[in-house]
Design a protein around this motif. Structure first.
Motif, PDB file in Angstrom:
ATOM      1  N   GLY A 141       0.818  -1.200   0.000  1.00 51.58           N
ATOM      2  CA  GLY A 141       0.000   0.000   0.000  1.00 51.58           C
ATOM      3  C   GLY A 141       0.856   1.255   0.000  1.00 51.58           C
ATOM      4  N   GLU A 142       0.160   2.370   0.046  1.00 50.42           N
ATOM      5  CA  GLU A 142       0.835   3.666  -0.010  1.00 50.42           C
ATOM      6  C   GLU A 142       0.916   4.280   1.384  1.00 50.42           C
ATOM      7  OE1 GLU A 142       0.235   8.080  -2.064  1.00 50.42           O
ATOM      8  OE2 GLU A 142      -1.063   6.388  -2.597  1.00 50.42           O
ATOM      9  N   PRO A 143       2.113   4.565   1.918  1.00 49.65           N
ATOM     10  CA  PRO A 143       2.235   5.172   3.255  1.00 49.65           C
ATOM     11  C   PRO A 143       1.576   6.544   3.283  1.00 49.65           C
ATOM     12  CG  PRO A 143       4.333   4.319   2.484  1.00 49.65           C
ATOM     13  CD  PRO A 143       3.414   4.302   1.310  1.00 49.65           C
ATOM     14  N   PRO A 144       1.073   6.980   4.435  1.00 49.58           N
ATOM     15  CA  PRO A 144       0.483   8.313   4.554  1.00 49.58           C
ATOM     16  C   PRO A 144       1.515   9.391   4.248  1.00 49.58           C
ATOM     17  CG  PRO A 144      -0.052   6.962   6.461  1.00 49.58           C
ATOM     18  CD  PRO A 144       0.988   6.226   5.685  1.00 49.58           C
ATOM     19  N   THR A 145       1.044  10.487   3.672  1.00 49.83           N
ATOM     20  CA  THR A 145       1.964  11.582   3.346  1.00 49.83           C
ATOM     21  C   THR A 145       2.312  12.407   4.564  1.00 49.83           C
ATOM     22  OG1 THR A 145       0.075  12.965   2.771  1.00 49.83           O
ATOM     23  CG2 THR A 145       1.125  11.728   0.988  1.00 49.83           C
ATOM     24  N   THR A 146       1.462  12.378   5.586  1.00 49.19           N
ATOM     25  CA  THR A 146       1.729  13.113   6.824  1.00 49.19           C
ATOM     26  C   THR A 146       1.786  12.133   7.983  1.00 49.19           C
ATOM     27  OG1 THR A 146      -0.631  13.504   7.192  1.00 49.19           O
ATOM     28  CG2 THR A 146       0.591  15.206   5.999  1.00 49.19           C
ATOM     29  N   SER A 147       2.575  12.469   9.008  1.00 48.32           N
ATOM     30  CA  SER A 147       2.741  11.589  10.165  1.00 48.32           C
ATOM     31  C   SER A 147       1.776  11.983  11.267  1.00 48.32           C
ATOM     32  CB  SER A 147       4.183  11.670  10.687  1.00 48.32           C
ATOM     33  OG  SER A 147       4.351  10.832  11.809  1.00 48.32           O
ATOM     34  N   GLY A 148       0.840  11.065  11.614  1.00 48.30           N
ATOM     35  CA  GLY A 148      -0.106  11.315  12.692  1.00 48.30           C
ATOM     36  C   GLY A 148       0.097  10.341  13.832  1.00 48.30           C
ATOM     37  N   SER A 149      -0.879  10.298  14.747  1.00 47.53           N
ATOM     38  CA  SER A 149      -0.763   9.434  15.922  1.00 47.53           C
ATOM     39  C   SER A 149      -0.673   7.970  15.531  1.00 47.53           C
ATOM     40  CB  SER A 149      -1.952   9.663  16.846  1.00 47.53           C
ATOM     41  OG  SER A 149      -2.002  11.001  17.293  1.00 47.53           O
ATOM     42  N   ALA A 150      -1.482   7.546  14.542  1.00 49.51           N
ATOM     43  CA  ALA A 150      -1.458   6.149  14.128  1.00 49.51           C
ATOM     44  C   ALA A 150      -0.107   5.770  13.538  1.00 49.51           C
ATOM     45  CB  ALA A 150      -2.576   5.890  13.120  1.00 49.51           C
ATOM     46  N   GLU A 151       0.451   6.663  12.724  1.00 48.92           N
ATOM     47  CA  GLU A 151       1.742   6.374  12.105  1.00 48.92           C
ATOM     48  C   GLU A 151       2.850   6.304  13.153  1.00 48.92           C
ATOM     49  OE1 GLU A 151      -0.288   9.004  10.835  1.00 48.92           O
ATOM     50  OE2 GLU A 151      -1.202   7.402   9.653  1.00 48.92           O
ATOM     51  N   ARG A 152       2.795   7.211  14.149  1.00 43.46           N
ATOM     52  CA  ARG A 152       3.816   7.182  15.206  1.00 43.46           C
ATOM     53  C   ARG A 152       3.697   5.900  16.038  1.00 43.46           C
ATOM     54  NH1 ARG A 152       2.472  12.749  15.412  1.00 43.46           N
ATOM     55  NH2 ARG A 152       1.075  12.445  17.191  1.00 43.46           N
ATOM     56  N   ALA A 153       2.449   5.491  16.306  1.00 42.58           N
ATOM     57  CA  ALA A 153       2.255   4.258  17.071  1.00 42.58           C
ATOM     58  C   ALA A 153       2.781   3.058  16.291  1.00 42.58           C
ATOM     59  CB  ALA A 153       0.777   4.077  17.404  1.00 42.58           C
ATOM     60  N   ALA A 154       2.529   3.007  14.978  1.00 42.49           N
ATOM     61  CA  ALA A 154       3.022   1.906  14.163  1.00 42.49           C
ATOM     62  C   ALA A 154       4.547   1.861  14.173  1.00 42.49           C
ATOM     63  CB  ALA A 154       2.506   2.045  12.731  1.00 42.49           C
ATOM     64  N   HIS A 155       5.165   3.025  14.102  1.00 39.85           N
ATOM     65  CA  HIS A 155       6.625   3.064  14.153  1.00 39.85           C
ATOM     66  C   HIS A 155       7.141   2.520  15.480  1.00 39.85           C
ATOM     67  CE1 HIS A 155      10.629   4.821  14.798  1.00 39.85           C
ATOM     68  NE2 HIS A 155      10.744   4.760  13.480  1.00 39.85           N
ATOM     69  N   ARG A 156       6.462   2.869  16.585  1.00 40.59           N
ATOM     70  CA  ARG A 156       6.893   2.388  17.900  1.00 40.59           C
ATOM     71  C   ARG A 156       6.728   0.870  17.999  1.00 40.59           C
ATOM     72  NH1 ARG A 156      10.291   6.131  19.597  1.00 40.59           N
ATOM     73  NH2 ARG A 156       9.324   8.022  20.432  1.00 40.59           N
ATOM     74  N   VAL A 157       5.684   0.335  17.378  1.00 33.81           N
ATOM     75  CA  VAL A 157       5.493  -1.118  17.399  1.00 33.81           C
ATOM     76  C   VAL A 157       6.666  -1.806  16.722  1.00 33.81           C
ATOM     77  CG1 VAL A 157       4.078  -3.014  16.505  1.00 33.81           C
ATOM     78  CG2 VAL A 157       2.977  -1.018  17.524  1.00 33.81           C
ATOM     79  N   VAL A 158       7.053  -1.327  15.559  1.00 37.25           N
ATOM     80  CA  VAL A 158       8.194  -1.926  14.850  1.00 37.25           C
ATOM     81  C   VAL A 158       9.472  -1.749  15.661  1.00 37.25           C
ATOM     82  CG1 VAL A 158       9.586  -1.826  12.757  1.00 37.25           C
ATOM     83  CG2 VAL A 158       7.111  -1.560  12.615  1.00 37.25           C
ATOM     84  N   GLN A 159       9.672  -0.545  16.212  1.00 38.51           N
ATOM     85  CA  GLN A 159      10.898  -0.278  16.970  1.00 38.51           C
ATOM     86  C   GLN A 159      11.010  -1.190  18.193  1.00 38.51           C
ATOM     87  OE1 GLN A 159      11.197   3.378  19.367  1.00 38.51           O
ATOM     88  NE2 GLN A 159      13.054   3.850  18.205  1.00 38.51           N
ATOM     89  N   GLU A 160       9.943  -1.313  18.966  1.00 38.66           N
ATOM     90  CA  GLU A 160       9.979  -2.150  20.167  1.00 38.66           C
ATOM     91  C   GLU A 160      10.151  -3.620  19.796  1.00 38.66           C
ATOM     92  OE1 GLU A 160      10.006  -3.305  24.101  1.00 38.66           O
ATOM     93  OE2 GLU A 160      10.255  -1.319  23.196  1.00 38.66           O
ATOM     94  N   SER A 161       9.512  -4.063  18.713  1.00 43.54           N
ATOM     95  CA  SER A 161       9.639  -5.456  18.299  1.00 43.54           C
ATOM     96  C   SER A 161      11.068  -5.773  17.882  1.00 43.54           C
ATOM     97  CB  SER A 161       8.671  -5.748  17.150  1.00 43.54           C
ATOM     98  OG  SER A 161       7.334  -5.506  17.532  1.00 43.54           O
ATOM     99  N   LEU A 162      11.706  -4.877  17.141  1.00 44.16           N
ATOM    100  CA  LEU A 162      13.096  -5.095  16.734  1.00 44.16           C
ATOM    101  C   LEU A 162      14.034  -5.045  17.942  1.00 44.16           C
ATOM    102  CD1 LEU A 162      13.295  -3.073  13.391  1.00 44.16           C
ATOM    103  CD2 LEU A 162      12.985  -5.539  13.727  1.00 44.16           C
ATOM    104  N   THR A 163      13.717  -4.180  18.902  1.00 45.12           N
ATOM    105  CA  THR A 163      14.525  -4.131  20.125  1.00 45.12           C
ATOM    106  C   THR A 163      14.456  -5.452  20.867  1.00 45.12           C
ATOM    107  OG1 THR A 163      14.149  -1.747  20.344  1.00 45.12           O
ATOM    108  CG2 THR A 163      14.874  -2.923  22.306  1.00 45.12           C
ATOM    109  N   ASN A 164      13.250  -6.011  20.983  1.00 45.94           N
ATOM    110  CA  ASN A 164      13.094  -7.295  21.658  1.00 45.94           C
ATOM    111  C   ASN A 164      13.790  -8.412  20.894  1.00 45.94           C
ATOM    112  OD1 ASN A 164      11.648  -6.258  23.798  1.00 45.94           O
ATOM    113  ND2 ASN A 164       9.670  -6.564  22.818  1.00 45.94           N
ATOM    114  N   ALA A 165      13.773  -8.335  19.553  1.00 48.61           N
ATOM    115  CA  ALA A 165      14.475  -9.345  18.765  1.00 48.61           C
ATOM    116  C   ALA A 165      15.972  -9.275  19.024  1.00 48.61           C
ATOM    117  CB  ALA A 165      14.175  -9.137  17.282  1.00 48.61           C
ATOM    118  N   LEU A 166      16.516  -8.070  19.123  1.00 47.28           N
ATOM    119  CA  LEU A 166      17.941  -7.920  19.429  1.00 47.28           C
ATOM    120  C   LEU A 166      18.267  -8.463  20.814  1.00 47.28           C
ATOM    121  CD1 LEU A 166      18.853  -4.375  18.046  1.00 47.28           C
ATOM    122  CD2 LEU A 166      19.891  -6.554  17.380  1.00 47.28           C
TER     123      LEU A 166
END
Length: 399
Positions: free
Chosen positions: A288-313
């Motif tokens: 799909g196409e990422p949003p052109t502006t960063s909102g609360s949902a986009e920031r939350a999604a980024h945190r999900v990926v960041q925390e998951s990768l941290t736990n994987a490390l």
């Protein structure tokens, strides 16, 4: 028009900055002045049948004794009600009936509302004093109006009760505000702790893993130099994000700040690359196409990926990890899966390497962050012993 509206506000602020005695003085003076208006004398409070006497110098003193203490009704309520009650007794016994006798009700309401200590003692003393007044008036007039005395006592008790109700209402409101302030402070502390965890943990975990790996690269200067360079870059990024977070939290900070230190979903590629440099094989797939502006949902999604990768490390270093992000008009779907134990594409963790332990705060914070947006998040073991994080985050129709 705006300036005209501000004028009453300024006067109101100045009035409330005055001492409470100064603010109560006008009521005392107004009531005293009303006592000298001839047609208002009939609207005073009278107990018993003592005939009225001419308005003379003694009557002026009695009026002053009943009215002027109202100026200290909030600062010294016990003193106020004692003086006003004394003036009321003198006015009833001597027949100095006037509008000023209504001050007793005001004094009782104020004392019930503002007296902080010895409240029961005050009620007992006032009740005994009233019984003495009723007996004295009965002997002076012989009217034997017991029902009148009881009715008047009940009315004065009601005045005290109104004051006591006002006091309890104010106390309940103050307690509610204190509770709200404490809850707000606790929520703010939780938010700050969550933000610090999100900003710091990923970078520091990557630095620890990279540093541990560098211990086994002494025989390969080129790879060692690359690893140490990655450690330095990660450290500088951590410092930058920390400074930005402190700027956001500092109410005195002036100047622009980034509300999202990591750049939202637009920084997923950089986030994945940083994790790869720490020795974690990661594949990123976006649909799909990422949003052109960063909102609360986009920031939350980024945190999900960041925390998951941290736990994987931390807990599955070297195991293949797949990050899949799907965008549509209504929501963002995030899936981060890490393979379980067994042969790994990226090689095994080096002997003696250590990973920092986890506190569990990260996943708890993710659940709260996603739930606040009306989404869902799950984190569970996969069939092969790996770990899968799934998140559904509504976007509110933003594109």
């Amino acid at each position: 028009m705006t300036e005209l509206r501000r004028v009453p506000d300024r006067w109101r602020d100045r009035w409330h900055r005055l001492d409470v005695t100064v603010r109560d003085l006008p009521l005392a003076l107004a009531l005293a002045g009303a006592a000298f208006v001839p047609f208002l004398r009939e609207y005073g409070t009278q107990v018993g049948e003592v005939p009225a006497r001419p308005f003379d110098g003694v009557a002026v003193l009695v009026v002053a004794l009943q009215c002027l203490p109202l100026a200290v009704r909030r600062r010294w309520p016990a003193v106020c009600v004692a003086l006003v009650s004394l003036g009321f007794v003198l006015s009833q016994v001597q027949g100095n009936h006037s509008f000023a006798s209504n001050a007793l009700g005001i004094a009782l309401v104020s004392t019930g509302a503002h007296l902080a200590h010895h409240r029961r003692l005050a009620v007992a003393v006032l009740s005994v004093a009233y019984v003495g007044l009723a007996i004295t008036l009965d002997r002076l007039t012989g009217a034997e109006r017991v029902d009148e005395y009881v009715t008047f006592y009940l009315v004065m008790a009601l005045a005290w009760g109104v004051g006591a109700w006002l006091r309890s209402t104010r106390a309940a409101e103050a307690e509610r505000r204190l509770r709200v302030a404490e809850e707000t402070r606790a929520a703010e502390r939780t938010r700050i702790a969550r933000e610090l965890h999100d900003v710091v943990t990923h970078h520091v975990t990557a630095m620890v893993v990279q540093t541990e790996a560098a211990r086994y690269l002494t025989a390969s200067p080129d790879r060692l130099d690359e690893t140490l360079t990655a450690v330095g870059d990660t450290g500088r990024l951590a410092i930058s994000d920390l400074r930005n977070l402190l700027d956001v939290l500092d109410p005195g900070h002036e100047g622009p700040v980034r509300t999202q230190p990591d750049g939202g979903l637009g920084a997923l590629v950089a986030l994945v690359e940083q994790t790869r440099r720490a020795g974690q094989p990661v594949e990123l797939t976006e649909h799909g196409e990422p949003p052109t502006t960063s909102g609360s949902a986009e920031r939350a999604a980024h945190r999900v990926v960041q925390e998951s990768l941290t736990n994987a490390l931390k807990h599955a270093h070297g195991r293949p990890t797949a990050v899949t992000v799907r965008y549509d008009d209504r929501e963002i779907l995030v899936e981060v899966s890490t393979d379980g134990p067994g042969p790994r594409a990226g090689g095994r963790s080096r002997p003696g390497s250590a990973s920092p332990g986890g506190s569990g705060r990260g996943l708890v914070g993710l659940h709260e962050r996603v739930a606040a947006l009306g989404g869902e998040l799950s984190a569970q073991r996969s069939d092969d012993g790996g770990f899968v994080v799934l998140a559904r985050i509504p976007t509110g129709g933003r594109r």
